[in-house]
Scaffold this active site. Structure first.
Site, PDB file in Angstrom:
ATOM      1  N   GLY A  52       0.807  -1.228   0.000  1.00 27.87           N
ATOM      2  CA  GLY A  52       0.000   0.000   0.000  1.00 27.87           C
ATOM      3  C   GLY A  52       0.834   1.270   0.000  1.00 27.87           C
ATOM      4  O   GLY A  52       0.360   2.325  -0.438  1.00 27.87           O
TER       5      GLY A  52
ATOM      6  N   GLU B 148       1.794   1.795  -3.522  1.00 28.72           N
ATOM      7  CA  GLU B 148       0.548   2.203  -4.195  1.00 28.72           C
ATOM      8  C   GLU B 148       0.177   3.648  -3.874  1.00 28.72           C
ATOM      9  O   GLU B 148      -0.278   4.388  -4.746  1.00 28.72           O
ATOM     10  CB  GLU B 148      -0.578   1.235  -3.798  1.00 28.72           C
TER      11      GLU B 148
HETATM   12  N1  DAK Z   1       1.529  -3.647   8.827  1.00 31.89           N
HETATM   13  C1  DAK Z   1       1.531  -3.613  10.193  1.00 31.89           C
HETATM   14  N2  DAK Z   1       2.639  -3.402  10.921  1.00 31.89           N
HETATM   15  C2  DAK Z   1       3.795  -3.233  10.258  1.00 31.89           C
HETATM   16  C3  DAK Z   1       3.868  -3.263   8.847  1.00 31.89           C
HETATM   17  C4  DAK Z   1       2.655  -3.469   8.129  1.00 31.89           C
HETATM   18  N3  DAK Z   1       2.593  -3.472   6.784  1.00 31.89           N
HETATM   19  N4  DAK Z   1       5.154  -3.072   8.495  1.00 31.89           N
HETATM   20  C5  DAK Z   1       5.850  -2.927   9.631  1.00 31.89           C
HETATM   21  N5  DAK Z   1       5.053  -3.022  10.697  1.00 31.89           N
HETATM   22  C6  DAK Z   1       5.412  -2.925  12.123  1.00 31.89           C
HETATM   23  C7  DAK Z   1       6.106  -4.206  12.597  1.00 31.89           C
HETATM   24  O1  DAK Z   1       5.161  -5.188  12.924  1.00 31.89           O
HETATM   25  C8  DAK Z   1       6.844  -3.695  13.804  1.00 31.89           C
HETATM   26  O2  DAK Z   1       5.934  -3.545  14.870  1.00 31.89           O
HETATM   27  P1  DAK Z   1       6.350  -3.984  16.383  1.00 31.89           P
HETATM   28  O3  DAK Z   1       6.742  -5.404  16.294  1.00 31.89           O
HETATM   29  O4  DAK Z   1       7.498  -3.076  16.716  1.00 31.89           O
HETATM   30  O5  DAK Z   1       5.114  -3.716  17.181  1.00 31.89           O
HETATM   31  C9  DAK Z   1       7.250  -2.288  13.390  1.00 31.89           C
HETATM   32  O6  DAK Z   1       6.409  -1.929  12.312  1.00 31.89           O
HETATM   33  C10 DAK Z   1       8.687  -2.230  12.867  1.00 31.89           C
HETATM   34  O7  DAK Z   1       8.846  -3.200  11.867  1.00 31.89           O
HETATM   35  P2  DAK Z   1       9.995  -4.304  11.869  1.00 31.89           P
HETATM   36  O8  DAK Z   1      10.443  -4.614  13.234  1.00 31.89           O
HETATM   37  O9  DAK Z   1       9.534  -5.422  11.005  1.00 31.89           O
HETATM   38  O10 DAK Z   1      11.161  -3.477  11.135  1.00 31.89           O
HETATM   39  P3  DAK Z   1      12.337  -4.069  10.253  1.00 31.89           P
HETATM   40  O11 DAK Z   1      13.256  -2.947  10.005  1.00 31.89           O
HETATM   41  O12 DAK Z   1      12.892  -5.326  10.820  1.00 31.89           O
HETATM   42  O13 DAK Z   1      11.643  -4.483   8.865  1.00 31.89           O
HETATM   43  C11 DAK Z   1      10.178  -4.140   6.954  1.00 31.89           C
HETATM   44  C12 DAK Z   1      11.060  -3.477   8.057  1.00 31.89           C
HETATM   45  C13 DAK Z   1       9.461  -3.033   6.221  1.00 31.89           C
HETATM   46  C14 DAK Z   1      11.066  -4.904   5.994  1.00 31.89           C
HETATM   47  C15 DAK Z   1       9.198  -5.114   7.662  1.00 31.89           C
HETATM   48  O14 DAK Z   1       8.520  -4.406   8.714  1.00 31.89           O
HETATM   49  C16 DAK Z   1       8.163  -5.620   6.719  1.00 31.89           C
HETATM   50  O15 DAK Z   1       8.433  -6.531   5.916  1.00 31.89           O
HETATM   51  N6  DAK Z   1       6.942  -5.111   6.826  1.00 31.89           N
HETATM   52  C17 DAK Z   1       5.825  -5.574   6.036  1.00 31.89           C
HETATM   53  C18 DAK Z   1       5.917  -5.064   4.632  1.00 31.89           C
HETATM   54  C19 DAK Z   1       4.807  -5.558   3.787  1.00 31.89           C
HETATM   55  O16 DAK Z   1       4.665  -6.790   3.542  1.00 31.89           O
HETATM   56  N7  DAK Z   1       3.997  -4.626   3.269  1.00 31.89           N
HETATM   57  C20 DAK Z   1       2.869  -4.981   2.435  1.00 31.89           C
HETATM   58  C21 DAK Z   1       1.644  -5.169   3.269  1.00 31.89           C
HETATM   59  S1  DAK Z   1       0.353  -5.832   2.301  1.00 31.89           S
HETATM   60  C22 DAK Z   1      -6.167  -4.506  -1.220  1.00 31.89           C
HETATM   61  C23 DAK Z   1      -5.835  -3.301  -0.730  1.00 31.89           C
HETATM   62  C24 DAK Z   1      -4.584  -3.103  -0.200  1.00 31.89           C
HETATM   63  C25 DAK Z   1      -3.677  -4.130  -0.123  1.00 31.89           C
HETATM   64  C26 DAK Z   1      -4.032  -5.360  -0.632  1.00 31.89           C
HETATM   65  C27 DAK Z   1      -5.292  -5.566  -1.179  1.00 31.89           C
HETATM   66  N8  DAK Z   1      -7.456  -4.692  -1.836  1.00 31.89           N
HETATM   67  C28 DAK Z   1      -8.238  -3.536  -2.170  1.00 31.89           C
HETATM   68  C29 DAK Z   1      -7.757  -5.916  -2.491  1.00 31.89           C
HETATM   69  C30 DAK Z   1      -2.393  -3.863   0.460  1.00 31.89           C
HETATM   70  C31 DAK Z   1      -1.634  -4.826   0.920  1.00 31.89           C
HETATM   71  C32 DAK Z   1      -0.374  -4.494   1.602  1.00 31.89           C
HETATM   72  O17 DAK Z   1       0.108  -3.392   1.653  1.00 31.89           O
END
Ligand code: DAK
Length: 274
Positions: A108, A111
């Site tokens: 997102g 996006e």
């Molecule tokens: N959501 C919730 N919390 C998140 C987050 C996320 N996307 N990204 C990071 N955080 C939180 C972590 O859980 C952590 O929280 P605490 O554990 O401290 O409470 C805090 O932020 C710090 O993150 P990290 O400890 O993981 O930090 P690092 O430096 O180790 O890693 C990272 C950074 C960005 C590589 C990692 O946090 C990561 O991989 N985050 C997730 C990235 C991700 O997968 N993003 C995509 C999400 S899916 C739709 C509409 C929208 C969507 C889909 C469909 N429809 C209309 C159909 C959208 C989907 C997405 O965006």
């Protein structure tokens, strides 16, 4: 507002997603607040908007995975609509919107940046569409806007592999217009961080845009956006009409009269937005 900061600086404004602890991930409340702030931008005064994320690490690390994880089908659709509506509002916002990407722009977050008119980033920026690794498709326009911006082949590679790309690659494939590094002195000490250089550059760009005739700038945005959704015959007509509209503005009369005036001592007045 808990998660959005908004600051008007004369003729441009800075909107900051401020949920640093979660790397500015988008939950429903962030989306609601974003929507409300956009509705309250003073469009009589503000001529360009910058969107960025709080902190030095992340623009927006995606939609909130914790919140999404428990959604039912109906709730998932409602969450998707909320995001899509606000991103479309940004895309069709009357004034130019610059995404100043200061770190992670994932899912997102990527996006959100793509719904803006222009993307620039710091050299620690990371872009990606990790959704298929989470068992979902990109939403918030990810499959649509990425393909339009960087071409279907490159977008498919990014989306199918879910591989994140760093700022130089994002620049190479045309996802961002510029990448900014920290400024250092002769001894290599950082005098201005990459994030600070990014924001200075974003503000400079916004104020440069704001100096031009506002109605003409708005019409350019409309012409480009609407023209891209039309075939060339229709697109040219869209352009003609928006060009014609400018001739009903004071700014066009003043801008052209100023050019034609042979008095080189005359100082150009600011455009009046009318
Ligand atoms: N959501 C919730 N919390 C998140 C987050 C996320 N996307 N990204 C990071 N955080 C939180 C972590 O859980 C952590 O929280 P605490 O554990 O401290 O409470 C805090 O932020 C710090 O993150 P990290 O400890 O993981 O930090 P690092 O430096 O180790 O890693 C990272 C950074 C960005 C590589 C990692 O946090 C990561 O991989 N985050 C997730 C990235 C991700 O997968 N993003 C995509 C999400 S899916 C739709 C509409 C929208 C969507 C889909 C469909 N429809 C209309 C159909 C959208 C989907 C997405 O965006």
């Amino acid at each position: 507002m808990e998660y959005i900061l908004y600051e008007q600086k004369g003729q441009y404004a800075i909107l900051t997603i401020n949920r640093e602890k979660a790397l500015n991930a988008l939950n429903s409340q962030v989306l609601d607040e974003l929507n409300e702030v956009l509705d309250n931008v003073n469009l009589d005064e503000v001529r360009a908007l910058i969107i960025t994320g709080a902190g030095a690490k992340s623009f927006v690390a995606g939609a909130d995975i914790g919140e999404m994880s428990t959604l039912t089908k109906a709730e998932g659709e409602a969450f998707g609509k909320k995001g899509n509506d606000v991103f479309r509002k940004i895309e069709t916002f009357p004034i130019p919107v610059i995404a100043a990407v200061n770190g992670f722009a994932l899912g997102g977050g990527c996006e959100l940046s793509m719904s803006c008119d222009i993307r620039i980033c710091s050299d620690n920026a990371v872009f990606g569409q990790p959704e298929v690794g989470l068992g979902i498709t990109p939403g918030f326009g990810g499959t649509q806007r990425l393909a339009r911006l960087i071409g279907a082949g490159m977008a498919k590679q990014m989306i199918y592999t879910a591989r994140n790309i760093k700022a130089p690659e994002a620049y190479r494939i045309g996802l961002v217009n510029e990448v900014y590094a920290a400024e250092t002195d002769a001894d290599g000490n950082v005098v201005k961080s990459a994030g600070e250089v990014l924001m200075t550059s974003a503000e400079k760009m916004a104020s440069t845009i704001a100096k031009n005739a506002p109605i003409a700038v708005r019409n350019c945005k409309k012409a480009i956006n609407e023209g891209l959704d039309a075939d060339m015959d229709e697109a040219i007509v869209i352009e003609e009409k928006l060009f014609g509209d400018c001739f009903e503005t004071e700014d066009q009369k003043y801008g052209m009269a100023f050019f034609l005036d042979k008095n080189k001592e005359k100082v150009k007045e600011p455009f009046k937005n009318c």
